[in-house]
Design an enzyme around this catalytic site. Structure first.
Site, PDB file in Angstrom:
ATOM      1  N   THR A 214     149.359  30.724   8.264  1.00  0.00           N
ATOM      2  CA  THR A 214     150.105  29.803   9.146  1.00  0.00           C
ATOM      3  C   THR A 214     150.774  28.641   8.409  1.00  0.00           C
ATOM      4  O   THR A 214     151.724  28.061   8.922  1.00  0.00           O
ATOM      5  CB  THR A 214     149.173  29.230  10.237  1.00  0.00           C
TER       6      THR A 214
ATOM      7  N   HIS B  16     140.465  27.072  10.579  1.00  0.00           N
ATOM      8  CA  HIS B  16     140.952  28.255   9.849  1.00  0.00           C
ATOM      9  C   HIS B  16     140.387  29.567  10.380  1.00  0.00           C
ATOM     10  O   HIS B  16     140.921  30.634  10.099  1.00  0.00           O
ATOM     11  CB  HIS B  16     140.523  28.171   8.373  1.00  0.00           C
TER      12      HIS B  16
ATOM     13  N   HIS C 262     142.203  31.370   0.238  1.00  0.00           N
ATOM     14  CA  HIS C 262     142.198  30.354   1.300  1.00  0.00           C
ATOM     15  C   HIS C 262     141.354  30.841   2.482  1.00  0.00           C
ATOM     16  O   HIS C 262     141.415  32.018   2.855  1.00  0.00           O
ATOM     17  CB  HIS C 262     143.630  30.064   1.752  1.00  0.00           C
TER      18      HIS C 262
ATOM     19  N   SER D 222     144.266  20.549  -0.226  1.00  0.00           N
ATOM     20  CA  SER D 222     144.894  20.976   1.022  1.00  0.00           C
ATOM     21  C   SER D 222     146.182  21.731   0.701  1.00  0.00           C
ATOM     22  O   SER D 222     147.129  21.168   0.137  1.00  0.00           O
ATOM     23  CB  SER D 222     145.169  19.745   1.893  1.00  0.00           C
TER      24      SER D 222
ATOM     25  N   GLU E 209     141.584  30.533   5.632  1.00  0.00           N
ATOM     26  CA  GLU E 209     142.271  31.162   6.767  1.00  0.00           C
ATOM     27  C   GLU E 209     142.559  32.631   6.452  1.00  0.00           C
ATOM     28  O   GLU E 209     142.342  33.515   7.294  1.00  0.00           O
ATOM     29  CB  GLU E 209     143.583  30.415   7.066  1.00  0.00           C
TER      30      GLU E 209
ATOM     31  N   CYS F 266     147.614  18.089  12.629  1.00  0.00           N
ATOM     32  CA  CYS F 266     148.316  19.026  13.511  1.00  0.00           C
ATOM     33  C   CYS F 266     147.399  19.286  14.704  1.00  0.00           C
ATOM     34  O   CYS F 266     146.241  18.843  14.703  1.00  0.00           O
ATOM     35  CB  CYS F 266     148.598  20.322  12.766  1.00  0.00           C
TER      36      CYS F 266
HETATM   37 FE1  SF4 Z   1     147.302  23.322  12.353  1.00  0.00          FE
HETATM   38 FE2  SF4 Z   1     147.054  25.692  11.178  1.00  0.00          FE
HETATM   39 FE3  SF4 Z   1     146.703  25.436  13.789  1.00  0.00          FE
HETATM   40 FE4  SF4 Z   1     149.127  25.159  12.786  1.00  0.00          FE
HETATM   41  S1  SF4 Z   1     147.875  26.967  12.763  1.00  0.00           S
HETATM   42  S2  SF4 Z   1     148.195  23.866  14.348  1.00  0.00           S
HETATM   43  S3  SF4 Z   1     148.687  24.178  10.855  1.00  0.00           S
HETATM   44  S4  SF4 Z   1     145.453  24.529  12.199  1.00  0.00           S
END
Ligand code: SF4
Length: 576
Positions: free
Chosen positions: A161, A73, A123, A217, A125, A12
């Site tokens: 997210t 993250h 996690h 993941s 994040e 991503c």
């Molecule tokens: Fe990737 Fe997470 Fe950023 Fe979305 S929020 S672009 S999934 S790193």
């Protein structure tokens, strides 16, 4: 077997950005480089980074120098302070979308609202997000957790997210039923949403789904869950080695997607392995045709034919009596140089195009032998034309080969920034384009009785621009691997978006030259016919930009194929 590859498969934006930042730092080679925790949840990528000297650490401990990368993250503010106090240089690769969630939490919690995060509290994040809450905070995972929450007056809710859309919707509904004053922020990343949506739609079209990505993941696991919910056989694999042929017995179509932390080369490896499994309705003829097509593209016979077509068309533009010998010379030269340079590659091939790398390894003797034969044949043919052509072609062959060879002895290579021409930033596209101009336009000029300079100049500009666009397009496709091995190309320096923008301008100016040439009586009306190759390359840019096709053999063939219409139109022009 037919493989339907999800358009959203792979890195991503946030992960790609973090990878690019780390690799760019690693390629600078200025002292120690750390990531604060594993950069992404992908063992193979972590191993690769380790091979480049990037070490993952959980705590700074007593380190006082070096560079440390904060992964996509993000981290809690106190951790950042701690890192800052060590004296290490912080490189912040927190994804901008995660930064937005952090800002929402800080802003609303400062206003006295209770923070509710829907996600996995272990996690990274979520751990980072928790640090931004300045007041009461709860982390919940599902709607069943809502009942256990204490009474709250004013609250707001955000999602990790990579949350599952449906789960978040259910949790939000439960929260709304329980608390009258709750502010809802949909912070699920668009990349995650689209990826999950695409899996749902793919499951309706295929016999099974394969999801590539690390076992740890969370976003990859969520893709697996979504596919499993549809009742479809679903296989979560980390590499192509995890695939079992017997699992796909009797199937015809298989869907393939990958988590946000899966690099292209791993997706391509799985794609190749799946494609090699015989499908239910696949006849031997279809299999044979597919293999033959692959051979022609991977062996460079396709690009050599494309050059033949372009050179044939250009000979008409040069107002030269059309002889097949010059297009043949150009095509032999390009075949030989492209093939030999593939073997002199720095190693990016394994990451950019594992399929080609395996093909080259399997057929190395045949390919090297045919490339040498092509050079000898080209030199003999050029000699029959004249000594000047022979000397010019010999010089081009030498230049083509030394391009990838170190020009500085190994012992003193460390004193120089670049030891090969190939290492000079942006040299790949430029050298290829100049070589194409030399063999397609300049070589036929030797021995010409009358050179029409206006059309020659137009031919030079057009061939340069078209071949530069072709080559830069391949640079875009190969950016991930080039970055890993440290090759500096235009897309790596300027970024993909800007490179595509520049290439569009290059093609538009090519069109202007091709249209303006006959209007100003600088070239023949055949100029208009060459517009078709420019248009075809423009189409390839759109195809890539909109992800109609994933980078691979079909897209590569489409780019090379852009030159075929010019050759066909040249034949038609000659006939009438
Ligand atoms: Fe990737 Fe997470 Fe950023 Fe979305 S929020 S672009 S999934 S790193």
């Amino acid at each position: 077997m037919k493989v339907k590859l999800a358009k959203t498969a792979g890195f991503c934006m946030g992960v790609r950005r973090a990878m690019e930042m780390v690799l760019a730092e690693a390629n600078k080679g200025k002292g120690e480089l750390f990531t604060f925790g594993p950069l992404i949840h992908n063992t193979q990528v972590i191993d690769l980074l380790a091979s480049k000297g990037v070490v993952s650490i959980q705590e700074p401990q007593d380190r006082k120098s070096g560079r440390i990368v904060i992964r996509a993250h993000g981290i809690p503010p106190e951790k950042r302070k701690e890192l800052k106090n060590t004296g290490m240089t912080i490189i912040d690769a927190t994804c901008p979308r995660v930064v937005r969630v952090q800002a929402i939490i800080r802003y609303n919690s400062r206003k006295g609202k209770t923070t509710i995060i829907v996600g996995d509290k272990k996690h990274a994040e979520v751990i980072g997000l928790m640090g931004f809450a300045e007041g009461p905070l709860y982390v919940i995972q599902s709607k069943s957790d809502v009942a256990a929450l204490p009474p709250i007056d004013h609250a707001f809710v955000v999602a990790q997210t990579t949350q599952n859309e449906e789960n978040y919707r259910e949790v939000v509904d439960a929260l709304k039923n329980r608390f009258s004053d709750i502010l809802v922020f949909n912070t699920i990343c668009g990349a995650t949403r689209h990826r999950q949506k695409e899996v749902r739609s793919l499951t309706k079209q295929v016999d099974a789904m394969v999801v590539v990505g690390g076992r740890h993941s969370s976003n990859t696991r969520r893709l697996v869950e979504i596919s499993q919910e549809s009742g479809l056989p679903t296989f979560h694999v980390e590499t192509e080695r995890d695939l079992k042929k017997s699992d796909f017995q009797g199937m015809q179509n298989v869907g393939l997607t990958a988590g946000a932390s899966t690099p292209n080369w791993m997706i391509k490896n799985v794609f190749r392995r799946l494609e090699g499994i015989r499908g239910r309705r696949e006849t031997s003829l279809v299999r044979w045709v597919r293999r033959a097509f692959k051979f022609v593209v991977l062996s460079n016979l396709f690009v050599a034919s494309a050059v033949f077509c372009l050179a044939y068309a250009v000979s008409i533009l040069l107002e030269k009596e059309t002889e097949l010998i010059f297009p043949l010379l150009a095509s032999l030269y390009v075949y030989a140089m492209h093939t030999l340079n593939r073997f002199l590659d720095k190693g990016a091939g394994i990451y950019n195009d594992p399929d080609r790398a395996a093909f080259l390894k399997r057929n190395r003797y045949l390919l090297i032998l045919t490339a040498v034969i092509a050079i000898v044949l080209a030199l003999v043919l050029s000699y029959t034309i004249g000594r000047t052509t022979f000397y010019a072609l010999t010089a081009l062959c030498i230049l083509g080969i030394i391009y990838s060879i170190p020009l500085v002895p190994e012992v003193i290579q460390h004193k120089f920034r670049y030891s090969k021409i190939k290492d000079i930033p942006g040299s790949r596209s430029l050298s290829e384009a100049l070589a194409w101009v030399a063999v397609i336009v300049v070589l036929p000029l030797f021995g010409m009785d009358r050179i029409v300079w206006s059309s020659t100049l137009i031919a030079m500009l057009v061939v340069f621009k078209l071949s530069y666009t072709r080559s830069a397009l391949f640079d875009i496709f190969q950016a991930q691997g080039d970055l890993i091995v440290g090759i500096e190309t235009l897309p790596i320096t300027l970024g993909e978006k800007r490179t595509i923008h520049i290439l569009k301008i290059v093609l538009l100016t090519t069109a202007a030259i091709l249209i303006g040439g006959p209007l100003l009586e600088l070239s023949s009306a055949f100029s208009y016919f060459l517009l078709v190759s420019g248009l075809a390359l423009y189409f390839c840019l759109i195809v890539y930009e909109t992800r109609w096709l994933y980078t691979g053999i079909t897209l590569e063939a489409l780019v090379e194929g852009s030159f075929f219409p010019a050759g066909i139109l040249a034949l038609v022009w000659q006939a009438f």
